[in-house]
Design a protein around this motif. Structure first.
Motif, short mmCIF file in Angstrom:
data_model
loop_
_atom_site.label_atom_id
_atom_site.label_comp_id
_atom_site.label_asym_id
_atom_site.label_seq_id
_atom_site.Cartn_x
_atom_site.Cartn_y
_atom_site.Cartn_z
N SER A 1 -146.85 -127.60 91.27
CA SER A 1 -148.04 -126.79 91.57
C SER A 1 -149.12 -126.97 90.50
O SER A 1 -148.85 -127.44 89.39
CB SER A 1 -147.67 -125.30 91.67
N ALA B 1 -147.16 -121.01 94.85
CA ALA B 1 -146.05 -121.96 94.93
C ALA B 1 -144.71 -121.24 94.98
O ALA B 1 -143.81 -121.65 95.72
CB ALA B 1 -146.11 -122.92 93.74
N TYR C 1 -144.31 -119.70 98.36
CA TYR C 1 -143.98 -120.74 99.35
C TYR C 1 -142.48 -121.03 99.33
O TYR C 1 -141.85 -121.14 100.39
CB TYR C 1 -144.77 -122.01 99.06
N HIS D 1 -152.33 -127.10 100.46
CA HIS D 1 -151.04 -127.59 100.01
C HIS D 1 -150.68 -128.84 100.79
O HIS D 1 -151.35 -129.20 101.79
CB HIS D 1 -149.96 -126.53 100.17
#
Length: 254
Positions: free
Chosen positions: A209, A218, A221, A250
């Motif tokens: 990230s 991040a 995610y 992303h």
């Protein structure tokens, strides 16, 4: 203090009817017990049936890249019916490390000498010297390689990607790093595929990230990957973060 008072009490009781030699022997034995008690290291309690998540820290670690994912992952223990995370820190010392901003942190494990639990997820926050002297630390780089061999995910934030690259584990993966250091990373590792204009890249088991406050994204995610969207949104809400993966720049490599 309790140990010192105990020594004084015992010596007082034996002072009237104990020879000088025996008093000295008792004194030495008690001092050994005190030193052993004070030097005994306490390890964090790791619950079973959880992901073990290790944060690699060292002097100069940046607070945000450490605390952002740490917050997200630690909060998984408050969610029902999921395999939560045991979060802990690892370093090459038992002494407190000092972050770039001056926070003092006592590492949970010393990877040079402690028996470490199996690490399912390794997190490498950025540190002040990740572009130079830290990359010459063979013990650290070898530790990353060893963990990578068994870990389910290896993640980095900001310049932590340099550590992963130095360990050779990004050789066949797409990655990213702190925006202003992308060119430097391309120069040092010219064979790597390093992308701009994204906040994180997920390729295989590697998630790199851009770092900073975007380290939250991040980490969220990864939680969405492991637990689904509803849990990720719940974790974000608990930290007053608006989470919508579709709005976050992303890259996911299939």
């Amino acid at each position: 203090m309790k140990h010192i008072l105990l020594i004084i009490t015992i010596l007082t009781l034996f002072s009237c009817n104990t020879s000088e030699g025996k008093k000295k022997s008792i004194n030495n034995e008690m001092l050994k017990q005190v030193q052993h008690a004070e030097s005994k290291k306490e390890f964090p309690k790791l619950e079973t049936n959880r992901y073990n998540v290790a944060f690699l820290i060292m002097d100069g670690t940046y607070n945000t890249e450490l605390t952002a994912p740490f917050d997200i992952f630690q909060h998984t223990i408050f969610r029902d019916r999921i395999k939560a995370m045991n979060v802990f820190t690892v370093a090459n010392t038992d002494e407190p490390i000092v972050t770039f901003e001056g926070m003092r942190i006592i590492p949970d494990f010393n990877y040079l000498k402690d028996d470490l639990p199996k690490i399912d997820i390794l997190v490498v926050p950025s540190a002040e010297h990740h572009l130079n002297s830290d990359l010459e630390d063979e013990d650290m780089i070898n530790f990353v390689k060893r963990v990578d061999a068994e870990a389910q995910f290896v993640t980095s934030h900001c310049d932590g990607a340099f550590v992963l690259a130095q360990a050779g584990i990004l050789d066949h993966s797409v990655s990213t790093t702190f925006p202003s250091d992308i060119d430097a990373m391309r120069v040092r590792f010219p064979n790597l595929d390093i992308r701009k204009d994204v906040l994180f890249v997920h390729d295989g088991k590697y998630i790199t990230s851009a770092g900073g406050a975007k380290s939250f994204e991040a980490a969220l995610y990864l939680c969405e990957v492991l637990y689904g969207k509803a849990v990720a949104e719940s974790l974000a809400g608990g930290l007053v973060i608006d989470w919508n993966l579709e709005t976050v720049p992303h890259l996911i490599i299939d």
